[in-house]
Write a protein that holds these residues in place. Structure first.
Motif, mmCIF file in Angstrom:
data_model
loop_
_atom_site.group_PDB
_atom_site.id
_atom_site.type_symbol
_atom_site.label_atom_id
_atom_site.label_comp_id
_atom_site.label_asym_id
_atom_site.label_seq_id
_atom_site.Cartn_x
_atom_site.Cartn_y
_atom_site.Cartn_z
ATOM 1 N N LEU A 14 0.395 -0.926 -0.295
ATOM 2 C CA LEU A 14 -0.316 0.161 0.147
ATOM 3 C C LEU A 14 1.092 1.597 0.285
ATOM 4 O O LEU A 14 0.631 2.063 -0.642
ATOM 5 N N ASN A 15 1.594 1.371 0.883
ATOM 6 C CA ASN A 15 2.957 2.691 0.779
ATOM 7 C C ASN A 15 3.139 2.690 -0.252
ATOM 8 O O ASN A 15 3.964 3.789 -0.799
ATOM 9 N N LYS A 16 4.131 1.532 -1.115
ATOM 10 C CA LYS A 16 4.851 1.451 -2.985
ATOM 11 C C LYS A 16 3.760 0.595 -3.310
ATOM 12 O O LYS A 16 4.925 -0.277 -4.064
ATOM 13 N N PRO A 17 2.942 1.384 -3.986
ATOM 14 C CA PRO A 17 2.236 0.209 -4.978
ATOM 15 C C PRO A 17 2.949 0.127 -5.807
ATOM 16 O O PRO A 17 2.945 -0.358 -6.880
ATOM 17 N N ASP A 18 4.134 1.577 -6.453
ATOM 18 C CA ASP A 18 4.575 1.072 -7.794
ATOM 19 C C ASP A 18 5.650 0.954 -8.009
ATOM 20 O O ASP A 18 5.875 0.159 -9.067
ATOM 21 N N SER A 19 6.648 -0.301 -6.984
ATOM 22 C CA SER A 19 7.800 -0.408 -6.815
ATOM 23 C C SER A 19 6.926 -2.078 -6.950
ATOM 24 O O SER A 19 5.612 -2.701 -6.718
ATOM 25 N N ASP A 20 7.954 -3.253 -7.316
ATOM 26 C CA ASP A 20 7.481 -4.389 -7.860
ATOM 27 C C ASP A 20 7.647 -5.334 -7.178
ATOM 28 O O ASP A 20 7.618 -5.281 -5.741
ATOM 29 N N THR A 21 6.669 -6.286 -6.907
ATOM 30 C CA THR A 21 6.428 -7.339 -5.457
ATOM 31 C C THR A 21 7.526 -7.696 -5.178
ATOM 32 O O THR A 21 7.710 -7.879 -4.434
ATOM 33 N N THR A 22 8.197 -8.332 -6.449
ATOM 34 C CA THR A 22 9.497 -9.171 -5.677
ATOM 35 C C THR A 22 10.152 -7.573 -5.277
ATOM 36 O O THR A 22 11.447 -8.726 -4.040
ATOM 37 N N HIS A 23 10.629 -6.898 -5.048
ATOM 38 C CA HIS A 23 10.992 -5.791 -3.910
ATOM 39 C C HIS A 23 10.415 -5.746 -3.289
ATOM 40 O O HIS A 23 11.700 -6.059 -1.746
ATOM 41 N N HIS A 24 9.136 -5.818 -3.050
ATOM 42 C CA HIS A 24 8.283 -6.193 -1.609
ATOM 43 C C HIS A 24 9.274 -7.514 -0.462
ATOM 44 O O HIS A 24 9.535 -7.121 -0.018
ATOM 45 N N LEU A 25 8.755 -8.193 -1.799
ATOM 46 C CA LEU A 25 9.691 -9.747 -1.310
ATOM 47 C C LEU A 25 10.989 -9.622 -0.460
ATOM 48 O O LEU A 25 11.023 -10.356 0.176
ATOM 49 N N LEU A 26 11.392 -8.950 -1.734
ATOM 50 C CA LEU A 26 13.159 -8.982 -1.376
ATOM 51 C C LEU A 26 13.750 -8.332 -0.126
ATOM 52 O O LEU A 26 14.423 -8.780 1.151
ATOM 53 N N GLY A 27 12.859 -7.241 0.755
ATOM 54 C CA GLY A 27 13.030 -6.591 1.944
ATOM 55 C C GLY A 27 11.821 -6.806 2.420
ATOM 56 O O GLY A 27 12.916 -7.511 4.357
ATOM 57 N N ILE A 28 10.974 -7.893 2.309
ATOM 58 C CA ILE A 28 11.138 -8.442 4.222
ATOM 59 C C ILE A 28 11.819 -9.386 4.277
ATOM 60 O O ILE A 28 11.889 -9.874 5.298
ATOM 61 N N LEU A 29 11.188 -10.870 3.644
ATOM 62 C CA LEU A 29 12.685 -11.843 3.439
ATOM 63 C C LEU A 29 13.971 -11.329 3.916
ATOM 64 O O LEU A 29 14.714 -12.327 4.896
ATOM 65 N N THR A 30 14.427 -9.831 3.369
ATOM 66 C CA THR A 30 15.963 -9.453 4.401
ATOM 67 C C THR A 30 15.529 -9.309 5.669
ATOM 68 O O THR A 30 16.167 -9.873 6.633
ATOM 69 N N LYS A 31 14.931 -8.528 6.052
ATOM 70 C CA LYS A 31 13.964 -8.533 7.526
ATOM 71 C C LYS A 31 13.295 -9.599 8.378
ATOM 72 O O LYS A 31 14.147 -10.233 9.214
ATOM 73 N N ALA A 32 13.055 -10.599 7.764
ATOM 74 C CA ALA A 32 12.625 -11.776 8.515
ATOM 75 C C ALA A 32 13.964 -12.787 8.700
ATOM 76 O O ALA A 32 14.213 -13.040 9.914
ATOM 77 N N HIS A 33 15.287 -12.145 7.578
ATOM 78 C CA HIS A 33 16.233 -13.294 7.519
ATOM 79 C C HIS A 33 17.220 -12.765 8.659
ATOM 80 O O HIS A 33 17.958 -13.755 9.372
#
Length: 179
Positions: A42-61
């Motif tokens: 919602l905060n970054k709707p123009d960003s690619d979903t894969t980049h959102h996934l990368l950020g979340i997975l980095t945080k999770a790791h």
């Protein structure tokens, strides 16, 4: 199926679900991070979903690795108490869920890195660092764990729709040697 799980399946990350325990860790991960994923989208709707996934997975790791590192000594002592009290056979029935989550998140994180054709040496460094943390708690050598983790990186590359481009001069040189 939530939006995080759908996004992961869209990039074929469910190929990592090769045993029942992986499915359990997948479910835990998706449940734990779906709210953050939706918030980021919602905060970054123009960003690619894969980049959102990368950020979340980095945080999770980072979170999973930090949890293990901060509790490594107490986890080792608890494991030893189980072995001393229950014996080796019965103590092995207790599973360290933090360790399993770190293993799963590392596989998923390296998968997305491969999927995005990110730098291999960085992925290798992360795989090696995580393997060194997990090795004392498992029966595997760090090198074997690192290799397993990198297998997920290569699966990501194999499933990626991104075409690896080569430098035009390199392509030209290769064409000279083909004829």
């Amino acid at each position: 199926m939530n939006k995080l799980e759908t996004a992961l399946k869209d990039i074929k990350a469910d190929c990592l679900l090769n045993h029942a325990d992986a499915q359990k860790q997948w479910d835990v991960f998706c449940e734990q991070y779906v709210t953050l994923f939706e918030k980021v989208r919602l905060n970054k709707p123009d960003s690619d979903t894969t980049h959102h996934l990368l950020g979340i997975l980095t945080k999770a790791h980072i979170e999973a690795q930090t949890l293990i590192q901060h509790h490594q000594e107490s986890l080792g002592k608890m494991e030893q108490v189980f072995k001393d009290t229950l014996g080796e056979e019965h103590a092995s029935r207790f599973e360290n869920q933090s360790q399993k989550q770190l293993i799963f998140v590392t596989h998923l994180w390296l998968y997305i890195q491969g999927y995005l054709y990110m730098d291999f040496s960085l992925a290798n460094d992360h795989a090696e660092q995580t393997a060194k943390i997990l090795s004392p708690m498992s029966a595997q050598q760090p090198e074997a764990l690192r290799s397993e983790f990198l297998g997920s990186f290569y699966q990501g590359i194999d499933n990626s729709p991104i075409e690896k481009t080569t430098h035009p001069i390199l392509g030209w040189l290769k064409s000279l040697f083909k004829s």
